[in-house]
Design a protein around this motif. Structure first.
Motif, PDB file in Angstrom:
ATOM      1  N   ALA A 130      11.892  65.492  10.666  1.00  0.00           N
ATOM      2  CA  ALA A 130      10.636  66.002  10.124  1.00  0.00           C
ATOM      3  C   ALA A 130       9.931  66.833  11.181  1.00  0.00           C
ATOM      4  CB  ALA A 130       9.744  64.848   9.688  1.00  0.00           C
ATOM      5  N   ALA A 131       9.374  67.965  10.753  1.00  0.00           N
ATOM      6  CA  ALA A 131       8.805  68.903  11.716  1.00  0.00           C
ATOM      7  C   ALA A 131       7.509  69.491  11.181  1.00  0.00           C
ATOM      8  CB  ALA A 131       9.796  70.019  12.020  1.00  0.00           C
ATOM      9  N   MET A 132       6.711  69.997  12.115  1.00  0.00           N
ATOM     10  CA  MET A 132       5.510  70.738  11.762  1.00  0.00           C
ATOM     11  C   MET A 132       5.490  72.042  12.544  1.00  0.00           C
ATOM     12  SD  MET A 132       1.438  69.868  12.299  1.00  0.00           S
ATOM     13  CE  MET A 132       1.325  68.802  10.871  1.00  0.00           C
ATOM     14  N   ILE A 133       5.146  73.122  11.836  1.00  0.00           N
ATOM     15  CA  ILE A 133       4.908  74.410  12.488  1.00  0.00           C
ATOM     16  C   ILE A 133       3.412  74.651  12.458  1.00  0.00           C
ATOM     17  CG2 ILE A 133       5.460  76.858  12.544  1.00  0.00           C
ATOM     18  CD1 ILE A 133       7.925  76.218  10.805  1.00  0.00           C
ATOM     19  N   HIS A 134       2.800  74.724  13.618  1.00  0.00           N
ATOM     20  CA  HIS A 134       1.345  74.835  13.738  1.00  0.00           C
ATOM     21  C   HIS A 134       1.001  76.272  14.107  1.00  0.00           C
ATOM     22  CE1 HIS A 134      -2.596  74.583  15.718  1.00  0.00           C
ATOM     23  NE2 HIS A 134      -2.792  73.433  15.088  1.00  0.00           N
ATOM     24  N   ILE A 135       0.215  76.946  13.249  1.00  0.00           N
ATOM     25  CA  ILE A 135      -0.164  78.323  13.513  1.00  0.00           C
ATOM     26  C   ILE A 135      -1.632  78.514  13.165  1.00  0.00           C
ATOM     27  CG2 ILE A 135       0.651  79.057  11.215  1.00  0.00           C
ATOM     28  CD1 ILE A 135       1.352  81.791  12.520  1.00  0.00           C
ATOM     29  N   GLU A 136      -2.350  79.209  14.018  1.00  0.00           N
ATOM     30  CA  GLU A 136      -3.754  79.498  13.760  1.00  0.00           C
ATOM     31  C   GLU A 136      -3.847  80.783  12.949  1.00  0.00           C
ATOM     32  OE1 GLU A 136      -8.034  79.698  16.165  1.00  0.00           O
ATOM     33  OE2 GLU A 136      -6.183  79.108  17.196  1.00  0.00           O
ATOM     34  N   THR A 137      -4.648  80.747  11.873  1.00  0.00           N
ATOM     35  CA  THR A 137      -4.809  81.913  11.006  1.00  0.00           C
ATOM     36  C   THR A 137      -6.289  82.273  10.906  1.00  0.00           C
ATOM     37  OG1 THR A 137      -4.892  80.464   9.061  1.00  0.00           O
ATOM     38  CG2 THR A 137      -2.751  81.410   9.635  1.00  0.00           C
ATOM     39  N   ASP A 138      -6.525  83.458  10.389  1.00  0.00           N
ATOM     40  CA  ASP A 138      -7.883  83.985  10.294  1.00  0.00           C
ATOM     41  C   ASP A 138      -8.639  83.280   9.169  1.00  0.00           C
ATOM     42  OD1 ASP A 138     -10.213  85.542  10.019  1.00  0.00           O
ATOM     43  OD2 ASP A 138      -9.169  87.372  10.612  1.00  0.00           O
ATOM     44  N   LEU A 139      -9.737  82.634   9.513  1.00  0.00           N
ATOM     45  CA  LEU A 139     -10.569  81.926   8.540  1.00  0.00           C
ATOM     46  C   LEU A 139     -11.063  82.856   7.433  1.00  0.00           C
ATOM     47  CD1 LEU A 139     -12.168  79.335   7.711  1.00  0.00           C
ATOM     48  CD2 LEU A 139     -13.986  80.122   9.235  1.00  0.00           C
ATOM     49  N   TYR A 140     -11.218  84.136   7.736  1.00  0.00           N
ATOM     50  CA  TYR A 140     -11.843  85.071   6.798  1.00  0.00           C
ATOM     51  C   TYR A 140     -10.835  85.930   6.028  1.00  0.00           C
ATOM     52  CZ  TYR A 140     -15.791  83.588   9.595  1.00  0.00           C
ATOM     53  OH  TYR A 140     -16.732  82.808  10.237  1.00  0.00           O
ATOM     54  N   GLY A 141      -9.571  85.539   6.074  1.00  0.00           N
ATOM     55  CA  GLY A 141      -8.579  86.284   5.283  1.00  0.00           C
ATOM     56  C   GLY A 141      -7.857  87.336   6.089  1.00  0.00           C
ATOM     57  N   PRO A 142      -7.569  88.508   5.482  1.00  0.00           N
ATOM     58  CA  PRO A 142      -7.898  88.893   4.108  1.00  0.00           C
ATOM     59  C   PRO A 142      -7.003  88.208   3.082  1.00  0.00           C
ATOM     60  CG  PRO A 142      -6.625  90.625   5.163  1.00  0.00           C
ATOM     61  CD  PRO A 142      -6.872  89.591   6.216  1.00  0.00           C
ATOM     62  N   ASN A 143      -7.541  88.051   1.888  1.00  0.00           N
ATOM     63  CA  ASN A 143      -6.821  87.442   0.780  1.00  0.00           C
ATOM     64  C   ASN A 143      -6.386  88.530  -0.198  1.00  0.00           C
ATOM     65  OD1 ASN A 143      -9.261  85.269   1.519  1.00  0.00           O
ATOM     66  ND2 ASN A 143      -7.211  84.404   1.353  1.00  0.00           N
ATOM     67  N   PRO A 144      -5.560  88.194  -1.174  1.00  0.00           N
ATOM     68  CA  PRO A 144      -5.116  89.212  -2.139  1.00  0.00           C
ATOM     69  C   PRO A 144      -6.301  89.794  -2.898  1.00  0.00           C
ATOM     70  CG  PRO A 144      -3.805  87.214  -2.329  1.00  0.00           C
ATOM     71  CD  PRO A 144      -4.940  86.883  -1.427  1.00  0.00           C
ATOM     72  N   PRO A 145      -6.173  91.034  -3.366  1.00  0.00           N
ATOM     73  CA  PRO A 145      -7.258  91.618  -4.171  1.00  0.00           C
ATOM     74  C   PRO A 145      -7.471  90.799  -5.438  1.00  0.00           C
ATOM     75  CG  PRO A 145      -5.248  92.957  -4.289  1.00  0.00           C
ATOM     76  CD  PRO A 145      -5.026  91.950  -3.214  1.00  0.00           C
ATOM     77  N   GLY A 146      -8.732  90.585  -5.788  1.00  0.00           N
ATOM     78  CA  GLY A 146      -9.062  89.784  -6.968  1.00  0.00           C
ATOM     79  C   GLY A 146      -9.299  90.652  -8.188  1.00  0.00           C
ATOM     80  N   SER A 147      -8.927  90.127  -9.345  1.00  0.00           N
ATOM     81  CA  SER A 147      -9.142  90.885 -10.583  1.00  0.00           C
ATOM     82  C   SER A 147      -9.653  89.986 -11.694  1.00  0.00           C
ATOM     83  CB  SER A 147      -7.835  91.566 -11.018  1.00  0.00           C
ATOM     84  OG  SER A 147      -6.790  90.612 -11.127  1.00  0.00           O
TER      85      SER A 147
END
Length: 634
Positions: free
Chosen positions: A583-600
Motif C-alpha cells: 500500500a502506498a501514498m503519493i503526496h503532492i501539493e496542489t493549488d488551492l484556487y484551481g484552476p478548475n474546468p470551465p463551468g456551464s
C-alpha cells in the motif's frame, strides 16, 4: 422435508446467524454469488461474547454445513460500513459484507455509513448490538435511557436510514428477521442498509434451530421486463422528439446493461450523458458519449441538455446535481421518459414511467424503435460538442500550471496511466466535480465516485472494499487533506490485511471546494483554511497554519509514501507505486484556487437574504438572478 435437513441443532442466536449467512447466495443470469462474503467487526461488551464468539468458532472450529466467514478487524465502525458499501458497489450489488458493532457509540458509529448505503442504493448488512432484552441489568454500560419508554434504544436511529430494520428480542424472532433481511439485500428496487439490532444477552442465548434453516439458499435477483403499454408510450415520445438525449445513472451499471446501452446508442444515434454513478456505462470514446451532465458536468453534456426536448433517464434518481437544481433542461417543452426498476425514481420529473430492469427495457425499446435514428444534423452537432469538450479536457489535463500544479493535471496523469479495468475512487470536495467533467471512463469498472451522500472520509475505507471486491484491479483513491483528517484510521487495516492500494493525497491546506463555494456565496472562504482562532479571515498562505504533516502521518500507519512536487515526479511515483506490492501514498501539493474546468451549469445553495457584508449582498443579487430559470418539470 429433505431428510438431510431433518431435526434440530442447538446453537446460540449469534452462531445461528453466522451459519445462516454463510449459506446465502444471490443469482442473476444463471451466475451465483456468495451474498455475504465476509465480516467486518469491532468488538465490545455488546458483541464480543455473541457475534464475536460465533466468528471465532467459525474460524478455528469449522464444521460441515457452515462455510467460512472471513473476518477483518477495522479501526472505525463507520469506515467498516463504507468498505462494505464500496465492495457491494463494485460487485454490482450481488455481494456485500456484514458489519458487527458493540452497543452504544460503536453501533451509532455505523449510522453515517448506513445512510450512505441507502442513499446510494447499495446493500450492506449491519448488526448493531443492543441493551439486554431481559432488562435485568438495566441500565447497562453505554445504554441511553428514555424516561418515557423502556422500548427505545440508540439503534432506533437506524430506522429512517434503513431499507429494513428489526430488533431480535427472542431467539424465535431470528428466523423471519434473517429471511426478510436477505429479501431486501437482493431486491434491486428496495436494497440499501439492512439492520438487525441484537440485544447482547439474546446473541449468547442457546436455542434449538431447525436444521433446514441452514441449507444453501439462492436469492434470485429479478429482471422485470417493461410493460408493453409503457414501452409503447415511450416509443411514441422518442419518435416525436427532435433532440432526445439519454442520462445514464448507476442503475445502468448495476443491472449490467452497459453493452445494451452502447448498442442502443449506436443504433439510434441518441447521445448519452452520465451521472456520477453512471459514468462508464458507455465508453467515453463512443460517438454518442457526451460526458457528464448537470452542475458538475462538462460543456458537451450540458449544451445538449440545454436544448433537449426529450430526456430518457436510465437508472438515475435525478439528484440536484444532475438537474442543476432544476435549471439544466431549458427547453420549455422538455419531456421525460424514465426507465427505472424503482417506481419512486421512474416517476420523477413528471416522466412517462417505464418500470423495468434497465437491460431488459433497452433491448425491448431497441426492437420497438426499429430503424429509428436521430437526424444527421443532430448527430453532427453532438460530434462537434464532443470534439470541443475533448480539446477543453486536454487543456485542463496539461495546463503547465505553476508554481503549484492544478489538481486537474493530477487527474489527467492518472487518467492516462491507469488501465481500463483499474478503479479510481473519490467522494467529496471539489474533486468529484472535476472528475465527472473530465474523466474519460473506458469501462463501468473504472470510475467509482460516491456522490449520492458525498461523504468525506469515504475514500480511504472504500479503497479497502474495492480491492477486496476486485483484487485484479489497481485501486487508486484520491484524497484531499481535509477528507484525510476525517477518517484515516482504515489505513492501519489496509496495512494489516496486506491490501495493495494506492492513495493520491492532494494537499492544499484547506477545504478547496467549500472555500470556492463560500467565496461565490459572499462568505469569503470563512472557516475553510487552517488558521488560529482570532487570527482573522484573510490569512496569507505564509501565515496560515499548515496543519498535519499527512505524509509523515501516513508513514506512521505503515504506508510507503512518495513525496512529489511536480506532475513529472508524480508520474514517476505512480509508476513505482504501481510496480510495488505494498500500500502506498503519493503526496503532492496542489493549488488551492484551481484552476478548475470551465463551468456551464448551476447549483442552488441559498445566500443570506440580508447582510452587513458587501460580499454577501453582491452574492445575493447574483443568486436572485441565477435562480430565475429554476422550475418544476411538469
Amino acid at each position: 422435508m429433505n431428510e438431510a435437513y431433518a431435526g434440530t441443532i442447538r446453537l446460540t442466536v449469534a452462531q445461528a446467524t453466522i451459519r445462516f449467512l454463510s449459506n446465502q447466495y444471490s443469482e442473476r443470469d444463471g451466475v451465483e454469488h456468495r451474498l455475504i462474503e465476509g465480516a467486518f467487526g469491532i468488538f465490545g461488551h455488546g458483541n464480543v461474547a455473541g457475534i464475536g464468539q460465533a466468528l471465532l468458532q467459525n474460524e478455528v472450529a469449522p464444521v460441515e454445513g457452515e462455510a467460512e466467514m472471513p473476518y477483518i478487524m477495522p479501526r472505525n465502525e463507520q469506515g467498516a460500513v463504507h468498505a462494505a458499501a464500496a465492495f457491494a458497489k463494485v460487485r454490482n450489488r450481488m455481494s456485500t459484507y456484514m458489519v458487527t458493532a458493540s452497543i452504544g457509540p460503536g453501533s451509532l458509529n455505523m449510522v453515517t455509513g448506513a445512510a450512505l448505503a441507502t442513499t446510494n442504493r447499495v446493500p450492506v448488512l449491519l448488526l448493531p448490538s443492543d441493551q439486554f432484552a431481559t432488562r435485568v441489568p438495566d441500565p447497562v454500560l453505554q445504554q441511553l435511557e428514555d424516561p418515557t419508554t423502556l422500548d427505545l434504544t440508540v439503534n432506533d436511529a437506524f430506522r429512517p436510514l434503513s431499507r429494513f430494520f428489526d430488533r431480535v428480542n427472542r431467539p424465535e424472532q431470528l428466523i423471519p428477521s434473517l429471511l426478510s433481511a436477505m429479501r431486501v439485500l437482493t431486491d434491486p428496487a428496495e436494497t440499501g442498509a439492512v439492520v438487525i439490532a441484537m440485544p447482547q444477552d439474546v446473541q449468547a442465548e442457546a436455542h434449538d434451530w431447525p436444521v433446514e434453516l441452514f441449507r444453501k439458499r439462492v436469492w434470485h435477483v429479478r429482471r422485470p421486463p417493461a410493460e408493453p403499454a409503457a414501452l409503447e408510450r415511450a416509443v411514441a415520445l422518442i419518435k416525436a422528439a427532435q433532440r432526445p438525449m439519454i442520462i445514464a445513472g448507476g442503475g445502468a451499471i448495476y443491472s449490467e446493461a452497459t453493452e445494451e446501452l452502447r448498442a442502443f446508442a449506436t443504433a439510434t444515434g441518441i447521445p448519452v450523458a452520465d451521472t456520477q454513478a453512471g459514468k462508464g456505462a458507455i465508453n467515453h470514446d463512443h460517438p454518442c458519449s457526451i460526458g457528464g451532465v448537470g452542475s458538475t458536468g462538462g460543456d458537451s453534456g450540458n449544451h445538449i441538455a440545454d436544448k433537449a426536448d426529450l430526456v430518457i433517464g436510465i437508472g438515475t434518481r435525478y439528484s440536484d446535481f444532475t438537474t442543476a437544481s432544476k435549471t439544466q433542461f431549458k427547453n420549455p417543452g422538455v419531456r421525460f421518459v424514465n426507465i427505472n426498476i424503482t417506481p419512486f425514481d421512474a416517476a420523477k420529473e413528471s416522466a412517462e414511467m417505464v418500470v423495468a430492469d434497465a437491460r431488459e427495457a433497452l433491448v425491448a425499446l431497441g426492437r420497438a424503435l426499429g430503424d429509428y435514428h436521430v437526424s444527421a444534423e443532430y448527430s453532427r452537432e453532438v460530434a462537434a460538442e464532443k470534439e470541443a469538450w475533448a480539446r477543453a479536457t486536454d487543456r485542463c489535463f496539461h495546463l503547465g500550471h505553476g508554481p503549484l500544479p492544478a489538481q486537474t493535471e493530477v487527474f489527467g496523469a492518472l487518467n492516462e496511466m491507469m488501465g481500463d479495468e483499474d478503479i479510481v475512487i473519490n467522494a467529496a470536495g471539489s474533486m468529484p466535480g472535476d472528475l465527472q467533467a473530465l474523466w474519460r471512463a473506458a469501462t463501468p469498472v473504472q470510475y467509482h465516485v460516491e456522490y449520492a451522500f458525498s461523504c468525506m472520509g469515504y475514500e480511504i475505507p472504500a479503497a479497502l472494499g474495492c480491492k477486496l471486491a476486485r483484487p485484479e484491479s489497481e485501486v487508486v483513491a484520491i484524497v484531499g487533506d481535509g477528507t484525510y483528517q476525517m477518517l484515516p484510521m482504515e489505513l492501519a487495516t489496509v496495512v494489516q490485511e496486506n491490501i495493495k492500494v494506492i492513495y493520491v493525497l492532494l494537499q492544499n491546506h484547506g477545504f478547496c471546494s467549500i472555500g470556492a463555494l463560500s467565496e461565490s456565496r459572499g462568505s469569503q472562504r470563512f472557516g475553510t483554511k487552517y488558521r488560529q482562532r482570532g487570527a482573522g479571515t484573510h490569512l496569507e498562505d505564509s501565515e496560515a497554519v499548515r496543519g498535519v504533516d499527512i505524509a509523515a502521518n501516513a508513514e506512521s500507519w505503515g504506508l510507503k509514501v512518495y513525496r512529489v512536487a511536480s506532475i513529472e515526479e508524480f508520474k514517476e511515483a505512480y509508476a513505482a507505486a504501481q510496480a510495488g506490492q505494498e500500500a502506498a501514498m503519493i503526496h503532492i501539493e496542489t493549488d488551492l484556487y484551481g484552476p478548475n474546468p470551465p463551468g456551464s451549469s448551476w447549483w442552488d445553495v441559498p445566500v443570506s437574504g440580508v447582510s452587513r457584508l458587501e460580499s454577501t449582498q453582491q452574492a445575493y443579487e447574483r443568486y436572485t438572478e441565477d435562480r430565475r430559470p429554476q422550475r418544476h418539470y411538469l
